[in-house]
Scaffold this motif. Sequence first.
Motif, PDB file in Angstrom:
ATOM      1  N   GLY A  75       0.714  -1.233  -0.014  1.00 12.70           N
ATOM      2  CA  GLY A  75      -0.103  -0.040  -0.183  1.00 12.70           C
ATOM      3  C   GLY A  75       0.894   1.367   0.025  1.00 12.70           C
ATOM      4  N   THR A  96      -5.433  -2.856  -3.074  1.00 13.69           N
ATOM      5  CA  THR A  96      -5.359  -3.545  -1.825  1.00 13.69           C
ATOM      6  C   THR A  96      -6.211  -4.916  -2.079  1.00 13.69           C
ATOM      7  N   TRP A  97      -7.564  -4.510  -2.583  1.00  5.16           N
ATOM      8  CA  TRP A  97      -8.183  -5.902  -3.117  1.00  5.16           C
ATOM      9  C   TRP A  97      -7.607  -6.589  -4.211  1.00  5.16           C
ATOM     10  N   SER A 131       1.925  -1.571  10.126  1.00  7.00           N
ATOM     11  CA  SER A 131       0.633  -0.828   9.690  1.00  7.00           C
ATOM     12  C   SER A 131       0.965   0.665   9.585  1.00  7.00           C
ATOM     13  N   TYR A 161      -9.440   2.517   7.239  1.00  7.85           N
ATOM     14  CA  TYR A 161      -8.642   1.598   6.757  1.00  7.85           C
ATOM     15  C   TYR A 161      -9.026  -0.020   6.880  1.00  7.85           C
ATOM     16  N   VAL A 165     -10.104  -2.627   3.850  1.00  4.92           N
ATOM     17  CA  VAL A 165      -9.622  -3.726   3.797  1.00  4.92           C
ATOM     18  C   VAL A 165     -10.822  -4.855   4.132  1.00  4.92           C
ATOM     19  N   TYR A 169     -11.541  -8.113   1.536  1.00  6.32           N
ATOM     20  CA  TYR A 169     -11.154  -9.351   2.054  1.00  6.32           C
ATOM     21  C   TYR A 169     -12.355 -10.378   2.135  1.00  6.32           C
TER      22      TYR A 169
END
Length: 233
Positions: A75, A96-97, A131, A161, A165, A169
């Motif tokens: 990221g 992200t995905w 993170s 965030y 996610v 996810y």
Amino acid sequence: MNEPKVKRDPEGTRRRILDAATQQFSAHGLAGARVDAIAAAADTNERMLYYYFQSKEGLYVAVLEGMYVEFANHGVNEDLSGLQPADAIRALALSTWDYFRANPQWLNLINNENLHGGQYLARSAKLREASSPVISLLSAILARGTTAGEFRADVDALDFYVTLVAMGYYVVSNRFTLKAFVGRDYSEPSVIEAVSTMQVEMLLSFLRTASAAAPLHPASVGTTARRDAARMT
């Protein structure tokens, strides 16, 4: 005649052990993974595995740490500084995905660790540091959006965030059970595109201020007007 010396490569050995362990833990979980199989796949011996990681559990924690750091760095490595705030959110979400779809091992490892109640990740002293950069990146994007009058000022970057996610996810991690349950294949490109578009719009709708909100579709406006008229009669 002297025999040629074997060149030592401790970092290479450690890397091979981690790669082999990632495969084993992803496929078999902590309980099912075998130390001898990991050592054989890494072209080393069990003694070296214990030398570098002390125990099977220590190796498992190291694998989890590495996977989380790689995910977080993915990221952060996105160049979003030149994008408008809404476009930056869209790019971060889609990237992200896409990462989940490209790294099923990561999903398997996280699902397995959740079965253990996160107890092994809790042993990591440096995991939470991983993170921080991506949360800082997101905070900067949100701040730019707020300054531009596009985004609300009361958004918690960490909560946002986690939500971002989670949206990607779930449909990737549960794609097989979803297909069996509802009959839709969430790994089909056309379905991925449609769902991703919807999810991005949901995220942006939450962020937008009232003045920056996208105008309603004409059909939606008509429906709303008819509903309001019905209430007044």
